[in-house]
Scaffold this motif. Structure first.
Motif, PDB file in Angstrom:
ATOM      1  N   MET A   1       0.836  -1.191   0.000  1.00  0.00           N
ATOM      2  CA  MET A   1       0.000   0.000   0.000  1.00  0.00           C
ATOM      3  C   MET A   1       0.876   1.247   0.000  1.00  0.00           C
ATOM      4  N   THR A   2       0.499   2.237  -0.805  1.00  0.00           N
ATOM      5  CA  THR A   2       1.207   3.510  -0.793  1.00  0.00           C
ATOM      6  C   THR A   2       0.756   4.326   0.409  1.00  0.00           C
ATOM      7  N   VAL A   3       1.557   5.331   0.757  1.00  0.00           N
ATOM      8  CA  VAL A   3       1.215   6.201   1.874  1.00  0.00           C
ATOM      9  C   VAL A   3      -0.003   7.038   1.494  1.00  0.00           C
ATOM     10  N   PRO A   4      -1.044   7.081   2.331  1.00  0.00           N
ATOM     11  CA  PRO A   4      -2.215   7.898   1.991  1.00  0.00           C
ATOM     12  C   PRO A   4      -1.846   9.374   1.887  1.00  0.00           C
ATOM     13  N   VAL A   5      -2.543  10.086   1.032  1.00  0.00           N
ATOM     14  CA  VAL A   5      -2.366  11.536   0.975  1.00  0.00           C
ATOM     15  C   VAL A   5      -2.838  12.147   2.284  1.00  0.00           C
ATOM     16  N   LEU A   6      -3.951  11.634   2.812  1.00  0.00           N
ATOM     17  CA  LEU A   6      -4.480  12.109   4.095  1.00  0.00           C
ATOM     18  C   LEU A   6      -4.771  10.919   4.986  1.00  0.00           C
ATOM     19  N   ASP A   7      -4.352  11.015   6.243  1.00  0.00           N
ATOM     20  CA  ASP A   7      -4.592   9.931   7.196  1.00  0.00           C
ATOM     21  C   ASP A   7      -4.943  10.560   8.543  1.00  0.00           C
ATOM     22  N   VAL A   8      -6.208  10.443   8.940  1.00  0.00           N
ATOM     23  CA  VAL A   8      -6.701  11.007  10.200  1.00  0.00           C
ATOM     24  C   VAL A   8      -6.858   9.875  11.197  1.00  0.00           C
ATOM     25  N   ASN A   9      -6.217  10.008  12.362  1.00  0.00           N
ATOM     26  CA  ASN A   9      -6.232   8.932  13.352  1.00  0.00           C
ATOM     27  C   ASN A   9      -6.713   9.439  14.706  1.00  0.00           C
ATOM     28  N   ASP A  10      -7.804   8.845  15.191  1.00  0.00           N
ATOM     29  CA  ASP A  10      -8.316   9.108  16.544  1.00  0.00           C
ATOM     30  C   ASP A  10      -8.451  10.603  16.833  1.00  0.00           C
ATOM     31  N   LEU A  11      -8.988  11.336  15.879  1.00  0.00           N
ATOM     32  CA  LEU A  11      -9.138  12.784  16.033  1.00  0.00           C
ATOM     33  C   LEU A  11     -10.281  13.109  16.994  1.00  0.00           C
ATOM     34  N   SER A  12      -9.992  13.944  17.975  1.00  0.00           N
ATOM     35  CA  SER A  12     -11.024  14.444  18.889  1.00  0.00           C
ATOM     36  C   SER A  12     -10.931  15.962  18.945  1.00  0.00           C
ATOM     37  N   ILE A  13     -12.089  16.627  18.980  1.00  0.00           N
ATOM     38  CA  ILE A  13     -12.139  18.089  19.029  1.00  0.00           C
ATOM     39  C   ILE A  13     -13.119  18.499  20.119  1.00  0.00           C
ATOM     40  N   SER A  14     -12.646  19.377  21.001  1.00  0.00           N
ATOM     41  CA  SER A  14     -13.488  19.919  22.067  1.00  0.00           C
ATOM     42  C   SER A  14     -13.409  21.442  22.035  1.00  0.00           C
ATOM     43  N   PHE A  15     -14.445  22.074  22.578  1.00  0.00           N
ATOM     44  CA  PHE A  15     -14.492  23.525  22.657  1.00  0.00           C
ATOM     45  C   PHE A  15     -14.713  23.952  24.102  1.00  0.00           C
ATOM     46  N   ILE A  16     -14.016  25.007  24.513  1.00  0.00           N
ATOM     47  CA  ILE A  16     -14.264  25.604  25.829  1.00  0.00           C
ATOM     48  C   ILE A  16     -15.535  26.440  25.748  1.00  0.00           C
ATOM     49  N   VAL A  70      -7.622  20.123  20.123  1.00  0.00           N
ATOM     50  CA  VAL A  70      -7.564  18.995  19.198  1.00  0.00           C
ATOM     51  C   VAL A  70      -6.579  17.962  19.706  1.00  0.00           C
ATOM     52  N   SER A  71      -6.966  16.685  19.662  1.00  0.00           N
ATOM     53  CA  SER A  71      -6.045  15.586  19.957  1.00  0.00           C
ATOM     54  C   SER A  71      -6.137  14.564  18.843  1.00  0.00           C
ATOM     55  N   GLY A  72      -5.243  13.592  18.864  1.00  0.00           N
ATOM     56  CA  GLY A  72      -5.133  12.665  17.744  1.00  0.00           C
ATOM     57  C   GLY A  72      -4.151  13.222  16.729  1.00  0.00           C
ATOM     58  N   SER A  73      -4.115  12.636  15.542  1.00  0.00           N
ATOM     59  CA  SER A  73      -3.142  13.075  14.541  1.00  0.00           C
ATOM     60  C   SER A  73      -3.779  13.168  13.166  1.00  0.00           C
ATOM     61  N   ILE A  74      -3.289  14.144  12.379  1.00  0.00           N
ATOM     62  CA  ILE A  74      -3.656  14.291  10.976  1.00  0.00           C
ATOM     63  C   ILE A  74      -2.351  14.280  10.187  1.00  0.00           C
ATOM     64  N   LEU A  75      -2.199  13.276   9.316  1.00  0.00           N
ATOM     65  CA  LEU A  75      -0.990  13.147   8.509  1.00  0.00           C
ATOM     66  C   LEU A  75      -1.302  13.511   7.064  1.00  0.00           C
ATOM     67  N   TYR A  76      -0.415  14.302   6.470  1.00  0.00           N
ATOM     68  CA  TYR A  76      -0.504  14.626   5.047  1.00  0.00           C
ATOM     69  C   TYR A  76       0.735  14.077   4.363  1.00  0.00           C
ATOM     70  N   GLN A  77       0.533  13.134   3.453  1.00  0.00           N
ATOM     71  CA  GLN A  77       1.622  12.444   2.754  1.00  0.00           C
ATOM     72  C   GLN A  77       2.632  11.876   3.758  1.00  0.00           C
ATOM     73  N   GLY A  78       2.093  11.298   4.836  1.00  0.00           N
ATOM     74  CA  GLY A  78       2.926  10.586   5.800  1.00  0.00           C
ATOM     75  C   GLY A  78       3.569  11.445   6.866  1.00  0.00           C
ATOM     76  N   GLN A  79       3.388  12.768   6.815  1.00  0.00           N
ATOM     77  CA  GLN A  79       3.992  13.657   7.804  1.00  0.00           C
ATOM     78  C   GLN A  79       2.911  14.388   8.583  1.00  0.00           C
ATOM     79  N   LEU A  80       3.190  14.620   9.860  1.00  0.00           N
ATOM     80  CA  LEU A  80       2.223  15.276  10.729  1.00  0.00           C
ATOM     81  C   LEU A  80       1.852  16.649  10.185  1.00  0.00           C
TER      82      LEU A  80
END
Length: 309
Positions: A1-16, A70-80
């Protein structure tokens, strides 16, 4: 498998948020969300209003408000995809086709607006190539947004994304209120971009629209991903689908059983302790009411349900 252009892992978003007496509280609107897109692929993100679809787009672009955590990770072409990288790539390698044509500057001719997005080559030449590609006559470049039809305005927005040379294009509800022929045209434009190697995220509440062009469908519910499935799995009575919500969503369409399930999507203010879909699910057990299921691979897709088989 090639590296995804976008890879979102366990993303969580909260607001104060502030309550009476200036007390603070954290409101979690997205939790443990996952999504991945390869080059040459369209991932359709579907779900009802309030399920977190547009917030995902804003998180990828780095345009969330300042009170967002924001917590978790968003990778673009394999980089954070750090805030610094988001700022550098936004409008260049990562482009947005926005939900509203009001994103166009009402006081600026549309040709000039598109030329500001050109990153390589001669701006007037690249703008005219894009307009020609999308069937916009030469004189359109001299018009203001209020002089365009809805379909023309959408094509101008797509042109803006194309001339940027973006590798990742996020189309946020690009077809609401348009004539069916214009909808088909807009979707064909996105399919062309994917076929040329772009990764495309199509955000929509309409599964029928998504299935017309998408390779994969990510189904959102109450701020998380409950299933990611090949578009080909949406057929028949939903036998090849995995999550009970996805099956119910598919069977609720007019061309299928047209049967709605009882209940409603929970508000971020009162989320269930366990599985977010458990209060509406006929398969739930006591464990579902207390434990949150994780995403797992199943039959060529991914699902967030302990009972899916």
């Amino acid at each position: 498998m090639t590296v995804p252009v976008l890879d979102v892992n366990d993303l969580s978003i909260s607001f104060i948020q502030y309550q009476a007496g200036m007390r603070q509280r954290m409101l979690q609107v997205i939790s443990d969300l996952n999504a991945s897109i390869q080059g040459g692929e369209i991932l359709a993100v579907v779900g009802s209003s309030g399920s977190g679809k547009s917030l995902l787009a804003h998180a990828i672009l780095g345009i969330l408000p300042k009170n967002a955590f924001v917590s978790g990770s968003i990778l673009y072409q394999g980089q954070l995809l750090s805030p610094e990288r988001q700022k550098k790539l936004r409008g260049r390698e990562i482009a947005l086709v926005p939900q509203s044509v009001n994103y166009l500057d009402p006081l600026m001719r549309v040709g000039a607006q598109v030329r500001t997005a050109v990153r390589r080559g001669n701006p007037p030449e690249e703008q005219r190539k894009a307009f020609q590609r999308y069937g916009l006559a030469a004189q359109v470049e001299g018009l203001f947004p209020f002089q365009l039809s809805g379909g023309m305005a959408r094509r101008v927005l797509v042109s803006t994304a194309v001339v940027s040379g973006a590798r990742l294009i996020i189309a946020d509800e690009p077809t609401p209120g348009l004539h069916p022929e214009v909808v088909a045209e807009a979707l064909n434009h996105l399919r062309q971009l994917a076929d040329e190697g772009c990764a495309v995220m199509l955000i929509t509440h309409d599964i029928g629209t998504a299935l017309a062009v998408a390779d994969q469908i990510a189904v959102f519910y109450a701020g998380t991903t409950v299933e990611v499935a090949p578009a080909a799995d949406f057929q028949g009575q939903g036998e090849t689908l995995r999550h009970p919500y996805t099956k119910a969503l598919w069977r609720s369409l007019p061309q299928n059983d047209f049967i709605a399930i009882p209940g409603f999507q929970p508000s971020p203010y009162c989320l269930p302790a366990g599985c977010l879909f458990a209060p509406r699910c006929v398969m739930k057990t006591d464990r579902c009411l207390t434990a949150k299921p994780g995403m797992r691979d199943l039959r060529g897709g991914r699902v967030r349900c302990d009972h899916a088989s």
